[in-house]
Write a protein that holds these residues in place. Sequence first.
Motif, PDB file in Angstrom:
ATOM      1  N   LEU A 307      13.276  11.993  70.115  1.00  0.00           N
ATOM      2  CA  LEU A 307      14.188  10.979  70.622  1.00  0.00           C
ATOM      3  C   LEU A 307      13.419   9.840  71.281  1.00  0.00           C
ATOM      4  N   ILE A 311      13.219   6.000  70.044  1.00  0.00           N
ATOM      5  CA  ILE A 311      13.556   4.835  70.864  1.00  0.00           C
ATOM      6  C   ILE A 311      12.459   3.788  70.766  1.00  0.00           C
ATOM      7  N   SER A 312      11.203   4.263  70.823  1.00  0.00           N
ATOM      8  CA  SER A 312      10.135   3.270  70.764  1.00  0.00           C
ATOM      9  C   SER A 312      10.090   2.594  69.397  1.00  0.00           C
ATOM     10  N   ILE A 314      12.748   1.995  67.582  1.00  0.00           N
ATOM     11  CA  ILE A 314      13.853   1.034  67.567  1.00  0.00           C
ATOM     12  C   ILE A 314      13.452  -0.238  68.303  1.00  0.00           C
TER      13      ILE A 314
END
Lengths: 446, 258
Positions: A307, A311-312, A314
């Motif tokens: 996760l 996120i990184s 994205i």
Amino acid sequence: MLYFRTIKLGTKSLLLHPMRSLLTVLGIFIGVASVIWLLAIGEGISKEAQRQIEDLGAENIIVRSIKPPDESGGNFRQINAFGVTRNECKLIGNTIQTVKRVLPIRELTQKFAYTGNPNVKPIDGRLVGCTSDYAEVTRLEIERGHFLTTREVELNRPVCVIAARLADKLFPSEDPLNKQIYLPEKKEYFKIVGVLKHRNATAAIGGSLAAQDFSLDIYIPVTTMRVRMTDQETKRAGGSFSSQLFELSQITVQVSNSEDVPKTAELVEATLRQNDPDRQDISVVVPYELLEQAKTTRLMFMMFMGLIAAISLIVGGIGIMNIMLATVTERTREIGIRRALGGKQKDIILQFLVETITLSIVGGITGILMGLLCPIVVDISRWGLEYFAPQLYAGLPEVARVMRPTIVPISIPVAFFISVVVGVFFGLYPAVRAAQLDPIEALRHE
Amino acid sequence: MSQTSTRMAAVIRDLQKHYVLKSETVRALRGVSFDVPEGDYVAIMGPSGSGKSTLLNLLGCLDQPTHGSFLLGDDDVAQMTDDELSTIRASRIGFVFQSYNLIAQLSVVENIEVPLYYMGNLNAKSRKRSIELAKMVGLGERLDHRPTQLSGGQQQRVAIARSLVNDPYFILADEATGNLDSVTTEEILALFQRLNDEGKTIIMVTHEDEVAEHAKRVIRLRDGEIQIDEAVKDRKIFTPQQIQEIAHNADVASRGSE
């Protein structure tokens, strides 16, 4: 040919702003590298945890004696025995069918000394009374000599087997075999009959015990221990005495078949608690359950790591989108020219997509390379930390020191695939926007 | 107008273009009809707001008329989809813009090839043709130069070479000399005349009379309608010697600037 031309053009356009392209690539680079890193470290940690638990033996059930909180208030004349007893040990071995064997174990902390070498100071270690099966059940391996034999146990012989690190410390320059180890607190000598191989610590048992470190152990026959040291253990610390009375500190119940472990664990527990269901002085640990638990934990851990990495990625993708939107605005005129000269909307989309995908693939590949360096970098940083900040290093949890990052093979194609997807996903909107510009307006754009 | 034997590069009938701005409808073109025979050299003139740019966009297939027909060969542009318009632009129209509009990342020869690229016709033969065109406009030795390394006149010559690469129905020049000084303007106009003499059709939008004087025919627009459509009386024609001299001078000048 045409695609090659498009890619060549895309690369040229990107190289027109090298700094900008570099920073954009950096976003994806970090994202991809962190996917691989986090998964590798997560895998390394959970593998280590799993190994520690497996070292306890998946087919074992461990019953530990727990010293009850001191209620006597310094009155040591009346000492209550606690913990699992030899009778219980026999009972379990004799009555439960699924049990292969039961190992009685008694542990004491002791000082060990070697009188043959005056330069060597006594070392604090753990004296373990056990039987000949102990080595096999706990997977101790012999480096030299032999482990305690059944005969030595039956005959209460004053012999011992010592762990590797202890051997190194007590006998820096001599062959430990057949030397006598002296226990100053007990005033006893034991002859060394075997030396163990090096071995890492196992998992903590239950919540109450620290990870088991085997490196400073001495193993003697449990019978010899009983005869020579009795069940009472008195320690003197700074003028006051403390005394404990216990027969065994642990029994390890080995089950014939690991599928029977949960059932047998219930029986063991029931046997031990038959008189007092609320008995506080024992704790039953089932590594098999810990293992199952660890597997679930591992999955959650991996998901969590994934996760964070996602996120990184994205964030990296948003970086790409941001830059491409700016680029589209900046290159409105070029888009107009291309449309006027016959570029279809899909040609324009393709052109900008090629650029974003190029960015994300370059980020992806360099990120993967960086990701593959993970084990090396972790080793170097450990080494650096140990060298420059030894105290900080010593303060690290065991697992952080011994864990080896394990690159999860699937993470490489996945990371690459994701980086391409990010490129397409975040590149599509700017590209479509570029394609939908009115060519007349775009041509007029300054 | 002119009849039968000459083939038409473009046939325009009752072309109308209305723009809807909020509640108001602007009638930029109110029914324009004319023919462009092959080999013609037309200057379209008119003050701003006369519908000049609108007509140019329609002729360039960048936009579609509200009403009327625009035949390019056998195709009616008015009925085409966006992709078909793109294809027709790539294959049969040669644009020359006021501000050259070359693509900065590409070399001279690559810029010339752009329409072929969008037609999907890039190959060794087309590369040879692009190089020949570059030589024809006097840039044979600068094939690998970037637009920023060229003077305005040179850039416009690249643009003209580009407009010829797809063998268009006509060259559509939008104020092609507007950014150039008088010497370079003459150079470009001489080039246009040479191309026209070789049989190329040229439609030129301009507001300068001196430039329009070089055309064979002038169409003047006013308020979205054709006011005058006539042959140029005292057409300025470069003699072959002049054309050669101008080309030579341009060559010398560009060598000197290196």
